[in-house]
Design a protein around this motif. Structure first.
Motif, mmCIF file in Angstrom:
data_model
loop_
_atom_site.group_PDB
_atom_site.id
_atom_site.type_symbol
_atom_site.label_atom_id
_atom_site.label_comp_id
_atom_site.label_asym_id
_atom_site.label_seq_id
_atom_site.Cartn_x
_atom_site.Cartn_y
_atom_site.Cartn_z
ATOM 1 N N ASN A 195 0.841 -1.190 0.000
ATOM 2 C CA ASN A 195 0.000 0.000 0.000
ATOM 3 C C ASN A 195 0.884 1.252 0.000
ATOM 4 O OD1 ASN A 195 0.674 0.193 2.754
ATOM 5 N ND2 ASN A 195 -1.349 -0.439 3.452
ATOM 6 N N VAL A 196 0.252 2.386 -0.184
ATOM 7 C CA VAL A 196 0.962 3.634 -0.468
ATOM 8 C C VAL A 196 1.121 4.496 0.775
ATOM 9 C CG1 VAL A 196 0.903 5.765 -1.840
ATOM 10 C CG2 VAL A 196 0.093 3.611 -2.840
ATOM 11 N N VAL A 197 2.333 5.012 0.935
ATOM 12 C CA VAL A 197 2.619 6.015 1.970
ATOM 13 C C VAL A 197 3.175 7.223 1.228
ATOM 14 C CG1 VAL A 197 4.061 6.625 3.933
ATOM 15 C CG2 VAL A 197 3.098 4.315 3.756
ATOM 16 N N ARG A 198 2.429 8.300 1.284
ATOM 17 C CA ARG A 198 2.848 9.523 0.600
ATOM 18 C C ARG A 198 2.011 10.682 1.132
ATOM 19 N NH1 ARG A 198 3.463 10.958 -5.794
ATOM 20 N NH2 ARG A 198 3.631 13.173 -5.425
ATOM 21 N N PRO A 199 2.621 11.841 1.272
ATOM 22 C CA PRO A 199 1.822 13.008 1.671
ATOM 23 C C PRO A 199 0.749 13.302 0.618
ATOM 24 C CG PRO A 199 4.169 13.461 1.914
ATOM 25 C CD PRO A 199 4.055 12.162 1.171
ATOM 26 N N LEU A 224 3.550 -0.180 9.006
ATOM 27 C CA LEU A 224 4.943 -0.207 9.438
ATOM 28 C C LEU A 224 5.496 1.204 9.594
ATOM 29 C CD1 LEU A 224 6.410 -3.155 7.347
ATOM 30 C CD2 LEU A 224 6.142 -3.037 9.816
ATOM 31 N N VAL A 225 5.164 2.069 8.657
ATOM 32 C CA VAL A 225 5.661 3.449 8.715
ATOM 33 C C VAL A 225 5.051 4.200 9.896
ATOM 34 C CG1 VAL A 225 5.634 5.673 7.510
ATOM 35 C CG2 VAL A 225 6.301 3.592 6.295
ATOM 36 N N ASP A 248 10.630 7.212 11.711
ATOM 37 C CA ASP A 248 12.041 7.516 11.474
ATOM 38 C C ASP A 248 12.609 6.764 10.262
ATOM 39 O OD1 ASP A 248 11.609 5.233 13.269
ATOM 40 O OD2 ASP A 248 13.795 5.118 13.386
ATOM 41 N N TRP A 249 11.897 5.780 9.737
ATOM 42 C CA TRP A 249 12.362 5.064 8.550
ATOM 43 C C TRP A 249 12.292 5.918 7.295
ATOM 44 C CZ3 TRP A 249 9.509 -0.261 9.192
ATOM 45 C CH2 TRP A 249 10.152 -1.002 10.194
ATOM 46 N N LEU A 250 11.382 6.905 7.284
ATOM 47 C CA LEU A 250 11.173 7.704 6.074
ATOM 48 C C LEU A 250 12.132 8.881 6.000
ATOM 49 C CD1 LEU A 250 7.315 8.025 5.517
ATOM 50 C CD2 LEU A 250 8.915 6.380 4.532
ATOM 51 N N ARG A 251 12.449 9.236 4.777
ATOM 52 C CA ARG A 251 13.245 10.444 4.530
ATOM 53 C C ARG A 251 12.321 11.660 4.629
ATOM 54 N NH1 ARG A 251 18.363 9.176 2.436
ATOM 55 N NH2 ARG A 251 18.510 7.014 1.769
ATOM 56 N N ALA A 252 12.874 12.834 4.486
ATOM 57 C CA ALA A 252 12.111 14.080 4.659
ATOM 58 C C ALA A 252 10.980 14.226 3.657
ATOM 59 C CB ALA A 252 13.060 15.280 4.560
ATOM 60 N N ASP A 253 11.066 13.561 2.495
ATOM 61 C CA ASP A 253 10.003 13.692 1.492
ATOM 62 C C ASP A 253 8.721 12.965 1.891
ATOM 63 O OD1 ASP A 253 10.596 11.000 0.998
ATOM 64 O OD2 ASP A 253 11.271 11.318 -1.062
ATOM 65 N N SER A 304 17.527 1.694 6.864
ATOM 66 C CA SER A 304 16.847 0.843 7.844
ATOM 67 C C SER A 304 15.397 0.568 7.433
ATOM 68 C CB SER A 304 16.899 1.457 9.237
ATOM 69 O OG SER A 304 16.256 2.720 9.256
ATOM 70 N N GLY A 305 14.745 1.548 6.817
ATOM 71 C CA GLY A 305 13.381 1.341 6.344
ATOM 72 C C GLY A 305 13.303 0.372 5.175
ATOM 73 N N TYR A 306 14.212 0.516 4.234
ATOM 74 C CA TYR A 306 14.209 -0.410 3.092
ATOM 75 C C TYR A 306 14.559 -1.827 3.532
ATOM 76 C CZ TYR A 306 13.538 3.209 -0.446
ATOM 77 O OH TYR A 306 13.018 4.221 -1.226
#
Length: 191
Positions: A116-120, A152-153, A158-163, A170-172
């Motif tokens: 599934n998608v994680v995105r602003p 998971l996110v 903290d796994w995600l980058r600023a975007d 560690s996230g990948y």
């Protein structure tokens, strides 16, 4: 459908994932930049598996059916898809058609694991509709497993980058571990 708690537990558990000993240990990783980042670690957790990949930054979900079709009978037993992040969050019908097309091409004896998608949000619209569509399709199609990357996110921001889209190492790595665990369960459940 495999529960999100099982995925989270698999992502955090130590050690490589194995697979069924019946020759079904093959996977095809296909998708976008998130698939590309995951590919760096996936083989670590699918030791002894044949893993093929076709990943490209910016890939749209509508490209996935053609890539799956191109493999024909050579399509591995487990199809790991990361696509939807680069499309419009309002293109729900088109996204659902892409998922259905992949399921039809893969057939009932293969397992399709779609993240599934994680995105602003884009222009104020979030991606929850695409995620809800994946969940609904998984309830209708036993061969579809939703990889709950969003859960998971939420547990590990903290796994995600600023975007707010891409992961760090560690996230990948956790993403690859969780996908490998799901792939292993798919082959074990169909053995």
């Amino acid at each position: 459908m495999i529960a999100a708690a099982a995925v989270i537990g698999a992502a955090l558990a130590p050690g490589p994932a194995g697979g069924a000993g019946d020759g079904s240990r093959s996977a095809y990783l296909v998708g976008d930049s998130l698939a590309s980042g995951t590919a760096l670690y996936l083989r670590d957790f699918l030791q002894g598996w044949r893993v093929e990949q076709d990943v490209r930054v910016g890939r749209q979900a509508d490209a996935i059916p053609g890539l799956v079709a191109a493999l024909g009978e050579r399509l591995p037993r487990v199809v790991l898809v990361s696509a939807g992040t680069n499309g419009s969050p309002t293109a729900v019908t088109a996204f659902a058609e892409d998922v259905r097309a992949v399921l039809e091409l893969a057939g009932p004896k293969r397992c399709v694991i779609w993240a599934n998608v994680v995105r602003p949000p884009v222009a104020g619209t979030g991606y929850w509709r695409l995620n809800r569509t994946l969940t609904a399709l998984a309830q209708l199609h036993p061969s579809l497993v939703v990889f709950d990357w969003a859960a998971l996110v939420r547990a590990h921001r903290d796994w995600l980058r600023a975007d707010g889209v891409h992961a760090g190492p560690s996230g990948y790595r956790a993403r690859a571990r969780a996908l490998a665990a799901l792939a292993t369960r798919c082959t074990a459940s169909s053995a």
